[in-house]
Every structure is written in C-alpha cells, then in structure tokens.
Design a protein around this motif. Structure first.
Motif, PDB file in Angstrom:
ATOM      1  N   ALA A 116     -24.300 -28.168  -8.613  1.00 36.05           N
ATOM      2  CA  ALA A 116     -25.616 -28.061  -9.222  1.00 36.05           C
ATOM      3  C   ALA A 116     -25.598 -28.390 -10.711  1.00 36.05           C
ATOM      4  N   THR A 117     -24.437 -28.573 -11.300  1.00 32.05           N
ATOM      5  CA  THR A 117     -24.376 -29.000 -12.700  1.00 32.05           C
ATOM      6  C   THR A 117     -24.412 -30.517 -12.716  1.00 32.05           C
ATOM      7  N   TRP A 142     -25.966 -38.496 -22.883  1.00 30.91           N
ATOM      8  CA  TRP A 142     -25.734 -37.894 -21.578  1.00 30.91           C
ATOM      9  C   TRP A 142     -25.536 -36.407 -21.780  1.00 30.91           C
ATOM     10  N   ILE A 143     -26.219 -35.608 -20.987  1.00 33.79           N
ATOM     11  CA  ILE A 143     -26.044 -34.165 -21.020  1.00 33.79           C
ATOM     12  C   ILE A 143     -25.772 -33.695 -19.591  1.00 33.79           C
ATOM     13  N   ALA A 144     -25.176 -32.547 -19.459  1.00 36.60           N
ATOM     14  CA  ALA A 144     -24.886 -31.987 -18.145  1.00 36.60           C
ATOM     15  C   ALA A 144     -25.512 -30.606 -18.075  1.00 36.60           C
ATOM     16  N   LEU A 145     -26.464 -30.441 -17.170  1.00 34.28           N
ATOM     17  CA  LEU A 145     -27.222 -29.198 -17.101  1.00 34.28           C
ATOM     18  C   LEU A 145     -27.335 -28.696 -15.673  1.00 34.28           C
ATOM     19  N   ASN A 146     -27.460 -27.408 -15.555  1.00 29.36           N
ATOM     20  CA  ASN A 146     -27.828 -26.784 -14.295  1.00 29.36           C
ATOM     21  C   ASN A 146     -29.275 -26.322 -14.354  1.00 29.36           C
ATOM     22  N   ARG A 147     -29.668 -25.751 -15.487  1.00 28.76           N
ATOM     23  CA  ARG A 147     -31.015 -25.214 -15.649  1.00 28.76           C
ATOM     24  C   ARG A 147     -31.698 -25.864 -16.841  1.00 28.76           C
ATOM     25  N   ILE A 148     -32.963 -26.231 -16.659  1.00 30.47           N
ATOM     26  CA  ILE A 148     -33.751 -26.836 -17.730  1.00 30.47           C
ATOM     27  C   ILE A 148     -34.900 -25.901 -18.058  1.00 30.47           C
ATOM     28  N   GLN A 149     -34.881 -25.378 -19.285  1.00 30.97           N
ATOM     29  CA  GLN A 149     -35.936 -24.495 -19.743  1.00 30.97           C
ATOM     30  C   GLN A 149     -36.536 -25.052 -21.026  1.00 30.97           C
ATOM     31  N   LEU A 165     -36.931 -38.460 -13.795  1.00 29.39           N
ATOM     32  CA  LEU A 165     -37.761 -37.266 -13.808  1.00 29.39           C
ATOM     33  C   LEU A 165     -38.384 -37.096 -15.188  1.00 29.39           C
ATOM     34  N   ASP A 166     -39.706 -36.996 -15.238  1.00 27.55           N
ATOM     35  CA  ASP A 166     -40.426 -36.644 -16.461  1.00 27.55           C
ATOM     36  C   ASP A 166     -40.754 -35.160 -16.383  1.00 27.55           C
ATOM     37  N   LEU A 167     -40.160 -34.363 -17.266  1.00 29.63           N
ATOM     38  CA  LEU A 167     -40.295 -32.913 -17.229  1.00 29.63           C
ATOM     39  C   LEU A 167     -41.089 -32.446 -18.435  1.00 29.63           C
ATOM     40  N   SER A 168     -42.143 -31.644 -18.196  1.00 34.56           N
ATOM     41  CA  SER A 168     -43.011 -31.189 -19.279  1.00 34.56           C
ATOM     42  C   SER A 168     -43.062 -29.675 -19.314  1.00 34.56           C
ATOM     43  N   GLY A 169     -42.961 -29.123 -20.529  1.00 31.99           N
ATOM     44  CA  GLY A 169     -42.983 -27.696 -20.702  1.00 31.99           C
ATOM     45  C   GLY A 169     -44.381 -27.131 -20.843  1.00 31.99           C
ATOM     46  N   PRO A 170     -44.513 -25.793 -20.673  1.00 27.99           N
ATOM     47  CA  PRO A 170     -43.416 -24.867 -20.405  1.00 27.99           C
ATOM     48  C   PRO A 170     -42.794 -25.109 -19.035  1.00 27.99           C
ATOM     49  N   MET A 171     -41.471 -25.174 -19.012  1.00 26.13           N
ATOM     50  CA  MET A 171     -40.737 -25.568 -17.811  1.00 26.13           C
ATOM     51  C   MET A 171     -39.555 -24.640 -17.576  1.00 26.13           C
ATOM     52  N   ASP A 172     -39.368 -24.268 -16.323  1.00 25.81           N
ATOM     53  CA  ASP A 172     -38.166 -23.552 -15.901  1.00 25.81           C
ATOM     54  C   ASP A 172     -37.769 -24.132 -14.554  1.00 25.81           C
ATOM     55  N   ALA A 173     -36.694 -24.928 -14.555  1.00 21.78           N
ATOM     56  CA  ALA A 173     -36.264 -25.612 -13.342  1.00 21.78           C
ATOM     57  C   ALA A 173     -34.749 -25.559 -13.236  1.00 21.78           C
ATOM     58  N   THR A 174     -34.253 -25.529 -12.012  1.00 23.79           N
ATOM     59  CA  THR A 174     -32.821 -25.410 -11.758  1.00 23.79           C
ATOM     60  C   THR A 174     -32.399 -26.411 -10.690  1.00 23.79           C
ATOM     61  N   PHE A 175     -31.328 -27.158 -10.959  1.00 19.43           N
ATOM     62  CA  PHE A 175     -30.770 -28.055  -9.954  1.00 19.43           C
ATOM     63  C   PHE A 175     -29.947 -27.236  -8.963  1.00 19.43           C
ATOM     64  N   GLU A 176     -30.361 -27.266  -7.712  1.00 16.32           N
ATOM     65  CA  GLU A 176     -29.570 -26.649  -6.656  1.00 16.32           C
ATOM     66  C   GLU A 176     -28.506 -27.604  -6.140  1.00 16.32           C
ATOM     67  N   SER A 177     -28.748 -28.889  -6.326  1.00 18.85           N
ATOM     68  CA  SER A 177     -27.803 -29.959  -6.007  1.00 18.85           C
ATOM     69  C   SER A 177     -28.359 -31.213  -6.649  1.00 18.85           C
ATOM     70  N   PRO A 178     -27.618 -32.342  -6.602  1.00 21.62           N
ATOM     71  CA  PRO A 178     -28.182 -33.580  -7.150  1.00 21.62           C
ATOM     72  C   PRO A 178     -29.433 -34.048  -6.420  1.00 21.62           C
ATOM     73  N   MET A 179     -29.720 -33.464  -5.245  1.00 22.72           N
ATOM     74  CA  MET A 179     -30.874 -33.881  -4.457  1.00 22.72           C
ATOM     75  C   MET A 179     -31.914 -32.775  -4.299  1.00 22.72           C
ATOM     76  N   ARG A 180     -31.747 -31.672  -5.010  1.00 23.41           N
ATOM     77  CA  ARG A 180     -32.708 -30.571  -4.918  1.00 23.41           C
ATOM     78  C   ARG A 180     -32.945 -29.962  -6.294  1.00 23.41           C
ATOM     79  N   LEU A 181     -34.201 -29.951  -6.696  1.00 25.36           N
ATOM     80  CA  LEU A 181     -34.596 -29.350  -7.961  1.00 25.36           C
ATOM     81  C   LEU A 181     -35.608 -28.248  -7.668  1.00 25.36           C
ATOM     82  N   ARG A 182     -35.267 -27.026  -8.038  1.00 26.64           N
ATOM     83  CA  ARG A 182     -36.176 -25.899  -7.849  1.00 26.64           C
ATOM     84  C   ARG A 182     -36.965 -25.672  -9.131  1.00 26.64           C
TER      85      ARG A 182
END
Length: 465
Positions: A116-117, A142-149, A165-182
């Motif tokens: 998930a990282t 390049w960054i390596a993340l598990n959780r994006i807040q 992926l275009d991510l806009s805050g306020p955001m709280d998201a976590t990669f469960e795998s390279p193919m799953r973003l919660r």
C-alpha cells in the motif's frame, strides 16, 4: 555481500515499515534530488511488492496459474496493478530480487513490506496544504505515500501504472494497494488509461470499479457522489447488492451513494472549465441546482454546471454515448465576436439526446436575480413557452464542429475547413429574485425536425438593471 550504504538502509527500513521520521525525511530528500536513485527505488518497490503477492498465493492457486499460463509467458514485466503470474515470471522475479538485493540490502526475515506504500510522480500542485507531511515538494518529484491528507489545495499524481489522479482537499485517502484507493473524504478525478483497468475507489458507501474510463468521486458528509466523463464504471454497494447487483454507470451519468441505500441519480454535476472533471460548487455561481421531470428509475444522466464558464470554446452539452463529441463547443457566429453579454455566465449543459422530447421540463434553481439565456437552433420553430416567456435578441452563436454523419448536420454547408456548425438565435428572460425557473420541452407541437437541443446560460444581475 558488501556492507549496505546509508541509502540502502533507508530503503530497507522504509520497505519493512520501520523507518523513523528523521530517516524518512532524508529518504524523501534523496528521492527529490537524485533521478537514478528514484528509478532504483521504484524498481525495488515493484519487485518487492510482486514477491509479496507471490508469497500470498496458495499451493493450489500456484499450480492452477502455472498450468494455465506456462505456455504464454512472453512478458516478464511485474506491475503492482495486476498479478498475471506464471512459473517463469515467478522465477524471473525471484532472480530479479536477488540481483536488486546486491544494490538494496534487506533482511527478508520477518519483513512486513506493504504493497500500500505507493511511488507517485507529482504532476502538478496548486496551493497544497498537507497534514503531517513535508510539503517541500515540486512538480516532477517522486514521493512514496500510503496516506494522503490535505487540508486544502489540489495535487495531481501519476502512478507507475499510468493512472492519473487529481486530488483536492480537504482530503483523507489511503492506498490499500496500487489498484485500490480508499477515500474517507475529499474529491478525486481519475484518468485511468489503458493499463489501469480495474482500478477501484473505495468509500464507506460503496466501491467504484473502473471499466476503462475517466470519472470523478466526491466524498463528503454522509454520501459519495460519482460522475462518469468517459467510458463506464461498475458500482458495488450494500443498497444494490441483493436487488439488482452491481450498477453500470456510463459516460454522462452520475449517482449518489449512501451506505445501505440504493444508488440515486445525481442530476447536477459541477464541472471544471480547464479539464472536464468534477469541481467544487462555486458560491459565486447564480445557479444552485438543476433538475427535470424525468423518471429517475434507471435514469442517471446529469446536467453539467460550469460556474462563470460561458465563453468561446466552452462545451455545449453533457457528454454521453448518444450525444455529440465533447469538442462540440459554443463559438461566436462566423465573422463575429463572442457576445460580451454572455461572457462569464454560468453554463448549464443539457443532454443533446433530449432534442426531440415533447414533455420535458428543466428546473433551474437560482440564488438571486439573473438573466437566463436560451440558445435556440435557428432552424427550429420556437416552442410556445419560449415565445411567451422569453425575448429574442440580436445575439447569435454557433456550436460545433459536428460529425458529418450526424442527422442534424443535414442541410448545413461545411465551412472552408470542412467544419459543420449549427447556428443559434439567443433568447433571454430576466428574473428578479431567487427561486426556481422552469424551461419547457425543446420540441414544439407538431415539430418533428431532428434539430439541435437548446443551450442554457445564466448570468447574475443586480436586480435593478
């Protein structure tokens, strides 16, 4: 084996999940400054993840996959996005891990490497405010993340699979795998690409599974909103699991998801002007909502709202498989400037497929006094509601380019460059207070012509003009 360097130990600690905050900062700094180091890091994480996936396969699964794929093992590329394992690939991956181990020392005893990282390439940044993360990053890093807040701002990232992926805050998201973003909260626009088929957005209200598409998801409060801009997605939720099974949502359609409830139609979607995608509702907009009298059972098309977006080149209609291409846009009439009176009005994008409806009612909810503009195909006889409630102006527009094979292109001569454009007259009506204004059907009684659906724009007024 030679003693590992400091950087090798940083990667080893990172992969095993034992890295401390100070070491993580040194690792991030090295990744930002050294392109060769980044490539090696990504290679290591890919191989490590692949080996972790292989280790989780049961003996029976291993035997079945080996028998099925042994004869066709032509590719040795291991990606986190999918596991297409053959016995040959497993052997190559194991050898690759041994080779990489010469450069990246890691004790495999008791290792807990997390798939998930995820390594992410930063494509763009816009006033990003992070939660508990070093914000000193820039485009191209390049960054390596598990959780994006994020507390605010937006960031666009690209995964190794090519998923953007275009991510806009306020955001709280976590990669469960390279193919799953919660996503717990926040807005994401996903451009999956060919290699990301099956990418899944997970929310408390349901899962959105890519079937080759571009789509947007907004999670806030007690619901998640989904809009599809290209292709289709599959929606899995508790509300539709027993009754109807997964719901396919197509281009130009949107749904609201709530835990334990069936998906409901999302009738209005706020669109960004620069790139077709979900946008936050704009408090400066005069249009608050758009709805209609359509039967919502199985009907999920959305009206697009572009706050202050009316200008040359703005999309005219919500896209859908049966509507025009998304490059059918509003343009000035040939040889004229775009009408200044219309510039910066809110654009409401209806469905072009409704052009022959005779019972349609579109309701515009307005926040205050406004001028409403209806763009009417000049070849079409105006409906009674338009003649009674609106005034025809001297303004003119056109939309296009249209496909030559389109039925409504019949009788239109292409311009010098071969483009086919539909001419429109512009009708207007002033409303003096907030409220709901209804627009009637595009087709007049007895008019069976296959002409263009009308367009809609709304501009705020002071109420005393």
């Amino acid at each position: 084996m030679s003693r590992p360097s400091e950087r090798q130990m940083l990667i080893a600690d990172y992969a095993s999940g034992t890295i401390d905050a100070e070491s993580l900062q040194r690792l991030e700094s090295a990744l930002r400054s050294d392109a060769h180091f980044r490539r090696n890091f990504v290679e290591y994480m890919n191989v490590d993840s692949a080996i972790s996936d292989v280790a989780a396969i049961s003996d029976s699964e291993f035997d079945a996959m080996s028998s099925e794929h042994l004869a066709s093992a032509n590719s040795v590329v291991m990606r986190q996005s999918s596991l297409k394992t053959t016995s040959l690939m497993i052997a190559i991956a194991a050898a690759a891990l041994l080779i990489v181990g010469l450069f990246w020392f890691k004790s495999v005893t008791g290792s807990g490497a997390s798939a998930a990282t995820i390594p992410l390439e930063v494509v763009s940044l816009d006033s990003v405010q992070w939660v508990d993360f070093d914000s000193d990053i820039k485009t191209g890093d390049w960054i390596a993340l598990n959780r994006i807040q994020l507390t605010s701002g937006a960031i666009q990232v690209r995964l190794e699979s090519g998923i953007a992926l275009d991510l806009s805050g306020p955001m709280d998201a976590t990669f469960e795998s390279p193919m799953r973003l919660r996503i717990a909260r926040g807005r994401v626009n996903a451009d999956i690409g060919e290699s990301g088929h099956g990418f899944t957005i997970v929310t408390d209200h349901g899962e959105i599974v890519d079937l080759g598409t571009r789509f947007g998801v907004d999670v806030k409060g007690d619901e998640a909103s989904l809009a599809v801009f290209d292709g289709k997605v599959k929606v899995k939720s508790d509300g539709n699991a027993s009754a109807r099974g997964p719901l396919n949502v197509l281009e130009g359609e949107g749904v609201r998801l709530r835990k334990g409830q069936q998906p409901r139609r999302l009738s209005a979607v706020w669109l960004s002007q620069e790139k077709l995608g979900l946008s936050a509702s704009d408090t400066s907009s005069i249009v608050v909502d758009v709805s209609d009298n359509a039967d919502t059972d199985g009907f999920h098309r959305f009206y697009g709202i572009i706050a202050g977006g009316m200008r040359d080149g703005t999309i005219a209609y919500t896209t859908h498989a049966s509507t025009p291409r998304r490059d059918v846009v509003w343009q000035a009439a040939k040889g004229e400037d775009f009408p200044s009176e219309l510039i910066n009005a809110d654009v409401v994008c209806p469905f072009h497929i409704d052009r022959r409806e005779q019972s349609l009612t579109i309701s515009l909810q307005l926040a205050g006094p406004a001028d409403i503009y209806v763009m009417q195909d000049q070849r079409r006889k105006p409906s009674a509601w338009l003649k009674e409630n609106f005034r025809k102006t001297e303004l003119k527009l056109r939309s296009g380019p249209w496909r030559p094979v389109s039925p409504l292109a019949h009788g239109i001569e292409p311009d010098s460059e071969g483009g086919i454009y539909v001419p429109y007259s512009v009708w207007t009506r002033r409303v003096d207070a907030a409220g709901i204004v209804e627009l009637g059907p595009p087709q007049a009684d007895g008019d069976r012509a296959n002409n263009a659906m009308f367009g809609i724009a709304v501009k705020r007024t002071t109420g005393n003009q």
